[in-house]
Enzyme design. Sequence first.
Site, mmCIF file in Angstrom:
data_model
loop_
_atom_site.group_PDB
_atom_site.id
_atom_site.type_symbol
_atom_site.label_atom_id
_atom_site.label_comp_id
_atom_site.label_asym_id
_atom_site.label_seq_id
_atom_site.Cartn_x
_atom_site.Cartn_y
_atom_site.Cartn_z
ATOM 1 N N HIS A 24 0.844 -1.208 0.000
ATOM 2 C CA HIS A 24 0.000 0.000 0.000
ATOM 3 C C HIS A 24 0.881 1.261 0.000
ATOM 4 O O HIS A 24 0.627 2.205 -0.743
ATOM 5 C CB HIS A 24 -0.844 0.084 1.284
ATOM 6 C CG HIS A 24 -1.969 -0.896 1.405
ATOM 7 N ND1 HIS A 24 -2.148 -1.679 2.531
ATOM 8 C CD2 HIS A 24 -2.989 -1.199 0.575
ATOM 9 C CE1 HIS A 24 -3.231 -2.416 2.386
ATOM 10 N NE2 HIS A 24 -3.763 -2.154 1.201
ATOM 11 N N LYS A 48 -18.886 -3.794 11.026
ATOM 12 C CA LYS A 48 -17.985 -4.953 10.923
ATOM 13 C C LYS A 48 -16.721 -4.667 11.707
ATOM 14 O O LYS A 48 -16.022 -3.691 11.413
ATOM 15 C CB LYS A 48 -17.587 -5.187 9.458
ATOM 16 C CG LYS A 48 -18.558 -6.020 8.664
ATOM 17 C CD LYS A 48 -17.816 -6.601 7.476
ATOM 18 C CE LYS A 48 -18.702 -6.686 6.247
ATOM 19 N NZ LYS A 48 -17.922 -6.773 5.019
ATOM 20 N N ARG A 101 -1.623 -5.995 -8.324
ATOM 21 C CA ARG A 101 -0.492 -6.911 -8.140
ATOM 22 C C ARG A 101 -0.365 -7.926 -9.265
ATOM 23 O O ARG A 101 0.568 -8.697 -9.292
ATOM 24 C CB ARG A 101 -0.629 -7.643 -6.794
ATOM 25 C CG ARG A 101 -0.374 -6.751 -5.602
ATOM 26 C CD ARG A 101 -0.923 -7.326 -4.331
ATOM 27 N NE ARG A 101 -2.376 -7.382 -4.392
ATOM 28 C CZ ARG A 101 -3.178 -7.621 -3.373
ATOM 29 N NH1 ARG A 101 -2.653 -7.854 -2.195
ATOM 30 N NH2 ARG A 101 -4.488 -7.643 -3.526
ATOM 31 N N SER A 138 -3.208 -7.477 3.033
ATOM 32 C CA SER A 138 -3.498 -7.376 4.472
ATOM 33 C C SER A 138 -3.959 -8.727 5.000
ATOM 34 O O SER A 138 -3.544 -9.156 6.092
ATOM 35 C CB SER A 138 -4.587 -6.331 4.723
ATOM 36 O OG SER A 138 -4.184 -5.073 4.256
HETATM 37 O O1 PNS Z 1 -8.498 -2.635 0.733
HETATM 38 P P1 PNS Z 1 -9.733 -3.149 0.049
HETATM 39 O O2 PNS Z 1 -10.609 -3.897 1.026
HETATM 40 O O3 PNS Z 1 -9.412 -3.954 -1.190
HETATM 41 O O4 PNS Z 1 -10.547 -1.841 -0.422
HETATM 42 C C1 PNS Z 1 -11.749 -1.975 -1.138
HETATM 43 C C2 PNS Z 1 -12.454 -0.620 -1.217
HETATM 44 C C3 PNS Z 1 -12.704 -0.082 0.182
HETATM 45 C C4 PNS Z 1 -11.576 0.343 -1.983
HETATM 46 C C5 PNS Z 1 -13.775 -0.837 -1.988
HETATM 47 O O5 PNS Z 1 -14.504 -1.847 -1.362
HETATM 48 C C6 PNS Z 1 -14.631 0.415 -2.076
HETATM 49 O O6 PNS Z 1 -14.382 1.267 -2.906
HETATM 50 N N1 PNS Z 1 -15.619 0.524 -1.159
HETATM 51 C C7 PNS Z 1 -16.478 1.697 -1.074
HETATM 52 C C8 PNS Z 1 -17.919 1.358 -1.452
HETATM 53 C C9 PNS Z 1 -18.133 1.509 -2.939
HETATM 54 O O7 PNS Z 1 -17.940 2.568 -3.511
HETATM 55 N N2 PNS Z 1 -18.511 0.396 -3.572
HETATM 56 C C10 PNS Z 1 -18.776 0.344 -4.983
HETATM 57 C C11 PNS Z 1 -17.521 0.175 -5.779
HETATM 58 S S1 PNS Z 1 -17.887 0.195 -7.513
#
Ligand code: PNS
Length: 171
Positions: A24, A48, A101, A138
């Site tokens: 990250h 959560k 990645r 993570s």
């Molecule tokens: O670190 P992660 O868990 O891979 O991050 C994922 C994240 C938080 C970037 C993604 O789930 C997200 O953008 N969530 C916000 C909700 C949202 O906008 N969802 C629709 C995406 S098209």
Amino acid sequence: MVPVTPRPRRAVCPGSYDPVTNGHLDVIERAAALHDEVVAAVLHNPAKAGTFSVEERIGFVERALAARGLADRVRVQAFAQRLLVDVCRELEADVVVKGVRGPSDVTYEWPMALMNRHLTGIETLFLPGDPAFEHVSSSLVKEVARWGGDVTGLVPDEVRDALLARLSADR
Ligand code: PNS
């Protein structure tokens, strides 16, 4: 004529950051080299329970950025139960930056990038992750730390120590 000062170009690096990894941080650092400002957006769902609280996650990211001399270029901000596009609108961000990645990340990220562009027109910039962190996520780091594996070099040392303290109790 009144000179027009261009607005700073602002990128958002979104994620759960539970916890931040060196992968990250590499992507955030590279995003900072390409933009005037970067916001590392910690997106979370209060319903959560993560491994780390949002405050802990933010602290890990902020201290790791400070150690890299990036504290003045990157800010870290939490957002709960929000669409990424709404976060970007609020932040007046020009672009979302995501590290990928490999092909499976691209496959996963592709529809989200298109959906986000569909919703507000925001573009997503994919940066190929440093191969040194291709295997780092993570969730995998937590799995390894939980069962006593060494995650040194994959996460900041502070995060490694916190993982050992938090997860070894599960063993
Ligand atoms: O670190 P992660 O868990 O891979 O991050 C994922 C994240 C938080 C970037 C993604 O789930 C997200 O953008 N969530 C916000 C909700 C949202 O906008 N969802 C629709 C995406 S098209």
